[in-house]
Design an enzyme around this catalytic site. Structure first.
Site, PDB file in Angstrom:
ATOM      1  N   ARG A 134      37.078 -89.362  11.358  1.00  0.00           N
ATOM      2  CA  ARG A 134      37.694 -90.678  11.130  1.00  0.00           C
ATOM      3  C   ARG A 134      36.888 -91.484  10.110  1.00  0.00           C
ATOM      4  O   ARG A 134      37.449 -92.168   9.265  1.00  0.00           O
ATOM      5  CB  ARG A 134      37.821 -91.451  12.438  1.00  0.00           C
ATOM      6  CG  ARG A 134      38.517 -92.789  12.211  1.00  0.00           C
ATOM      7  CD  ARG A 134      39.049 -93.353  13.440  1.00  0.00           C
ATOM      8  NE  ARG A 134      40.058 -92.444  13.956  1.00  0.00           N
ATOM      9  CZ  ARG A 134      41.095 -92.804  14.684  1.00  0.00           C
ATOM     10  NH1 ARG A 134      41.256 -94.052  14.979  1.00  0.00           N
ATOM     11  NH2 ARG A 134      41.957 -91.942  15.128  1.00  0.00           N
ATOM     12  N   GLU A 135      35.574 -91.393  10.172  1.00  0.00           N
ATOM     13  CA  GLU A 135      34.739 -92.084   9.193  1.00  0.00           C
ATOM     14  C   GLU A 135      35.055 -91.580   7.781  1.00  0.00           C
ATOM     15  O   GLU A 135      35.186 -92.358   6.843  1.00  0.00           O
ATOM     16  CB  GLU A 135      33.259 -91.872   9.508  1.00  0.00           C
ATOM     17  CG  GLU A 135      32.344 -92.587   8.541  1.00  0.00           C
ATOM     18  CD  GLU A 135      30.869 -92.342   8.818  1.00  0.00           C
ATOM     19  OE1 GLU A 135      30.053 -92.922   8.063  1.00  0.00           O
ATOM     20  OE2 GLU A 135      30.511 -91.595   9.745  1.00  0.00           O
ATOM     21  N   GLY A 136      35.204 -90.265   7.638  1.00  0.00           N
ATOM     22  CA  GLY A 136      35.555 -89.685   6.344  1.00  0.00           C
ATOM     23  C   GLY A 136      36.930 -90.134   5.880  1.00  0.00           C
ATOM     24  O   GLY A 136      37.133 -90.433   4.697  1.00  0.00           O
TER      25      GLY A 136
END
Length: 182
Positions: A149-151
């Site tokens: 999700r961060e990516g």
């Protein structure tokens, strides 16, 4: 939005502005667009993970280091900054999201939960003193992003900043003259 990273916490203030545009003056239908405006940012240099002891061996030390007031106080300057930018009439309805990344992912889920609970309790504690005015904070909005999700958020941000997508994540097709540069 607060990005809780391994080197500190960064507060980003965004305003979503909706506007109605009429694509054709002969057409009575209007299309709504949303523009995402960045209103400011600031940083607290202490990472939230610094408040945790992930040794797992002694919970009495863990409880000592997770004093809710102490955990919350390191973020209060971020919220003071936000209070100066966001008009006071919107403080109680402004959503607050505190999303942690790699630094907190290194901790066990149990320790992450303890740190987040302490932060949440500490911020709510500050409401009665008038030091924390964003009362729309929900415990569910304090979380750790997984790496995927961060990516994803990073890719969306990069494409938004590059002008490839708009605030509604619709692809922006450049005028034909500019397509040669792609």
């Amino acid at each position: 939005m607060i990005d809780v990273g391994s080197t500190g916490s960064r507060l980003h203030i965004f305003e979503l502005v909706a506007s109605a545009t009429s694509p054709d003056s002969n057409d009575s239908s209007q299309e709504s667009t949303i523009e995402c405006l960045r209103r400011g940012s600031t940083k607290a240099r202490t990472p939230l993970s610094a408040f945790a002891d992930d040794s797992g061996s002694d919970n009495s030390n863990q409880n000592e280091s997770l004093n809710a007031t102490h955990v919350a106080h390191h973020m209060l300057p971020l919220f003071d900054y936000a209070s100066d930018i966001i008009p006071s009439k919107f403080h109680s309805s402004t959503p607050v999201v505190i999303a942690a990344t790699a630094g907190m992912r290194l901790l066990s889920v149990e320790v992450q939960t303890q740190v987040y609970d302490a932060l949440y309790e500490g911020l709510l504690e500050q409401v009665s003193y008038g030091r924390f005015t964003f009362t729309n904070l929900k415990r569910a909005d304090i979380l750790t992003l997984d790496g995927e999700r961060e990516g994803f958020y990073g890719a969306v941000a990069a494409n938004y900043l590059r002008g490839v997508v708009d605030a509604e994540l619709k692809v922006i097709v450049p005028p034909e003259d500019d397509q040669e540069d792609l």
